[in-house]
Motif scaffolding. Structure first.
Motif, mmCIF file in Angstrom:
data_model
loop_
_atom_site.group_PDB
_atom_site.id
_atom_site.type_symbol
_atom_site.label_atom_id
_atom_site.label_comp_id
_atom_site.label_asym_id
_atom_site.label_seq_id
_atom_site.Cartn_x
_atom_site.Cartn_y
_atom_site.Cartn_z
ATOM 1 N N LEU A 114 -20.154 2.715 0.367
ATOM 2 C CA LEU A 114 -21.070 3.495 1.578
ATOM 3 C C LEU A 114 -20.744 2.968 2.916
ATOM 4 O O LEU A 114 -20.522 3.889 3.866
ATOM 5 N N THR A 115 -20.874 1.848 2.704
ATOM 6 C CA THR A 115 -20.431 1.056 4.180
ATOM 7 C C THR A 115 -19.094 1.517 4.648
ATOM 8 O O THR A 115 -18.820 1.850 5.818
ATOM 9 N N GLU A 116 -18.231 1.445 3.764
ATOM 10 C CA GLU A 116 -16.673 1.843 4.222
ATOM 11 C C GLU A 116 -16.792 3.261 4.559
ATOM 12 O O GLU A 116 -16.012 3.536 5.471
ATOM 13 N N LEU A 117 -17.359 4.100 3.879
ATOM 14 C CA LEU A 117 -17.586 5.470 4.308
ATOM 15 C C LEU A 117 -18.144 5.726 5.692
ATOM 16 O O LEU A 117 -17.688 6.488 6.556
ATOM 17 N N ASN A 118 -19.093 4.823 6.023
ATOM 18 C CA ASN A 118 -19.575 4.802 7.473
ATOM 19 C C ASN A 118 -18.591 4.407 8.360
ATOM 20 O O ASN A 118 -18.470 4.848 9.536
ATOM 21 N N GLU A 119 -17.753 3.274 8.259
ATOM 22 C CA GLU A 119 -16.869 2.623 9.068
ATOM 23 C C GLU A 119 -15.691 3.788 9.271
ATOM 24 O O GLU A 119 -15.360 3.672 10.327
ATOM 25 N N ILE A 120 -15.382 4.438 8.329
ATOM 26 C CA ILE A 120 -14.250 5.247 8.598
ATOM 27 C C ILE A 120 -14.539 6.604 9.322
ATOM 28 O O ILE A 120 -13.945 7.379 9.543
ATOM 29 N N GLY A 121 -16.034 6.656 9.400
ATOM 30 C CA GLY A 121 -16.242 7.872 10.252
ATOM 31 C C GLY A 121 -16.992 9.065 9.680
ATOM 32 O O GLY A 121 -17.393 10.096 10.120
ATOM 33 N N CYS A 122 -17.081 9.113 8.226
ATOM 34 C CA CYS A 122 -17.484 10.367 7.681
ATOM 35 C C CYS A 122 -18.885 10.265 6.998
ATOM 36 O O CYS A 122 -19.401 11.226 6.223
ATOM 37 N N LEU A 123 -19.863 9.210 7.510
ATOM 38 C CA LEU A 123 -21.144 9.093 7.175
ATOM 39 C C LEU A 123 -21.846 8.618 8.540
ATOM 40 O O LEU A 123 -21.559 7.370 8.792
ATOM 41 N N SER A 124 -22.645 9.613 8.864
ATOM 42 C CA SER A 124 -23.311 9.145 10.198
ATOM 43 C C SER A 124 -24.497 7.963 10.104
ATOM 44 O O SER A 124 -24.815 7.919 9.012
ATOM 45 N N ASP A 125 -24.338 7.302 11.104
ATOM 46 C CA ASP A 125 -25.356 6.315 11.204
ATOM 47 C C ASP A 125 -26.774 6.489 10.643
ATOM 48 O O ASP A 125 -27.397 5.834 9.929
ATOM 49 N N ARG A 126 -27.062 7.855 10.993
ATOM 50 C CA ARG A 126 -28.556 8.190 10.564
ATOM 51 C C ARG A 126 -28.713 8.509 9.299
ATOM 52 O O ARG A 126 -29.471 7.948 8.513
ATOM 53 N N ASN A 127 -27.606 8.911 8.625
ATOM 54 C CA ASN A 127 -27.639 9.018 7.128
ATOM 55 C C ASN A 127 -27.377 7.839 6.329
ATOM 56 O O ASN A 127 -27.935 7.419 5.513
ATOM 57 N N TYR A 128 -26.445 6.966 7.113
ATOM 58 C CA TYR A 128 -26.322 5.662 6.521
ATOM 59 C C TYR A 128 -27.501 4.792 6.044
ATOM 60 O O TYR A 128 -27.551 4.058 5.128
ATOM 61 N N LYS A 129 -28.562 5.028 7.073
ATOM 62 C CA LYS A 129 -29.546 3.897 6.926
ATOM 63 C C LYS A 129 -30.330 4.363 5.215
ATOM 64 O O LYS A 129 -30.747 3.518 4.600
ATOM 65 N N THR A 130 -30.284 5.856 4.975
ATOM 66 C CA THR A 130 -31.104 6.010 3.724
ATOM 67 C C THR A 130 -29.949 6.076 2.513
ATOM 68 O O THR A 130 -30.502 6.286 1.331
ATOM 69 N N ALA A 131 -28.684 5.993 3.036
ATOM 70 C CA ALA A 131 -27.662 6.444 1.860
ATOM 71 C C ALA A 131 -27.820 5.537 0.627
ATOM 72 O O ALA A 131 -27.582 5.904 -0.559
ATOM 73 N N PRO A 132 -27.678 4.305 0.967
ATOM 74 C CA PRO A 132 -27.988 3.353 -0.339
ATOM 75 C C PRO A 132 -29.035 3.754 -1.448
ATOM 76 O O PRO A 132 -28.777 3.607 -2.458
ATOM 77 N N THR A 133 -30.081 3.699 -1.039
ATOM 78 C CA THR A 133 -31.318 4.169 -1.673
ATOM 79 C C THR A 133 -31.074 5.591 -2.650
ATOM 80 O O THR A 133 -31.224 5.812 -3.756
ATOM 81 N N ILE A 134 -30.466 6.561 -1.495
ATOM 82 C CA ILE A 134 -30.192 7.782 -2.229
ATOM 83 C C ILE A 134 -29.279 7.794 -3.246
ATOM 84 O O ILE A 134 -29.356 8.324 -4.452
#
Lengths: 207, 207
Positions: free
Chosen positions: B146-166
């Motif tokens: 998920l971190t990689e998805l975030n760094e590459i730009g297809c996962l917003s910082d807002r969603n990134y916060k809850t992404a692991p749990t989800i």
DNA sequence: GGCACAATGTTAACAATGTCAACATTAAAG
DNA sequence: CTTTAATGTTGACATTGTTAACATTGTGCC
């Protein structure tokens, strides 16, 4: 002859009345307080005031007894879900149906968090061997909520096909992880119950 | 005096070499074949060719031994996830990152389906008491994806916060349900592994 | 009412398990 | 070489799940 009735039990209480139920509720109480591991046949018989082997008149096996306790545990979850449903708005609108889904899913998650011991036994030995289905049945309650969303028009038929598995997986998984305290360990990144339920709705294109 | 060495064991093999590891791998093998319930201390010692009480030199308790086996089980899951990662495209693009997430999440689910016995012990007793963290660590591997998805730009910082749990909840929940055969019972309505992973992506606004 | 019979509960015993205390053997350090 | 820690063994104990044989209670049938 030295018999039990000559010593302590009156003739009226030689038979227990409804031992089967007494064992299950005693098992429920024990699991809730002390966990699943320490649930033993003898100890349970002692608490119920009955001989260890009396259990075998009602359950073929300790495993079958555990299955019955598991079923009872799922049924208390079902009751909590029904309670949550009653405390939710009853409007036959999209907003109302969504609120009811949130209430039902929230109850499922609360069960995993607040009654983690019961949650453990509830979902181990899922398939009770030839044991009539739970009532109320948690997974069917969840499914019914999705059916309502579909009938009211805010869940497409296409998404409706996969919705039960998706909703159940997410809710069940979060409840299980929360029961083990695995959801609050990663510092910054964590989601709450509401975040999880909203994620389900979003993945189903609802609202 | 009648000692063990005079009977069967040569002086060289009185000490086992690495009993701790031998017990854990024997435990792994047993759980995989015969399930968690029948995992016993004595039986395990017998298989390993050692006295029952020798176990207590390496584990304080049966519970601690089980915890070690659980950790080992999680680590085999971690290896399967790493293998799946190697068989996935390595492009540093959005498409590549998504493919890697699908591979990693898919491996997690496959583990629950194909190795359901191991999956059971892997996620009971999550918090091994003062046992160093798994390596490779399944949940961290998922998070890294998920971190990689975030760094590459297809996962917003807002969603990134809850992404692991989800993501973890959905994948873990589906794996658990599938391990108990609870995902294929409702006739029409059911979702496959891919459906579940796509639902995670959609709930995170990816793609 | 009296009587076979199923339902339910009891006692006694058995094998297996987890665990402890005391002892033996090996490896390592002084 | 002696001391000491690590590792393994034996023997015993309490507890558990389970079975077989027996006792008690309630029920339907004549």
């Amino acid at each position: 002859m030295l018999t039990m009735s000559t010593l302590k039990k009156s003739h009226a209480e030689f038979h227990h009345g409804d031992l089967q139920a007494a064992l299950v509720t005693a098992g429920l109480r024990h699991v809730e307080k002390h966990g699943l591991n320490s649930l033993g046949l003898r100890q349970l018989a002692l608490v119920t005031g009955v001989s260890p082997t009396a259990v075998y008149r009602h359950f073929a096996d300790l495993e079958h007894l555990k299955a019955a306790v598991g079923k009872a545990s799922r049924e208390t979850l079902g009751k909590m879900m029904l309670d949550a449903l009653k405390s939710a708005p009853a409007n036959k609108t999209a907003k109302g149906a969504i609120a009811r889904f949130l209430a039902i899913g929230g109850a499922y998650i609360d069960f995993g968090i607040k009654k983690s011991n019961l949650s453990e036994i509830a979902f181990i030995c899922f398939d009770s061997p030839e044991l009539e289905p739970d009532s109320p049945n948690p997974s069917e309650l969840l499914m019914a909520s999705l059916t309502e969303l579909n009938e009211i028009g805010c869940l497409s038929d296409r998404n409706y096909k996969t919705a039960p598995t998706i909703a159940w997986s997410m809710v069940h998984g979060f409840a299980g992880l929360a029961a083990q305290g695995a959801t609050g360990n990663s510092g910054e990144t964590l989601a709450s119950k509401r975040d999880v339920l909203m994620a389900v709705l979003k993945s189903l294109d609802i609202k």
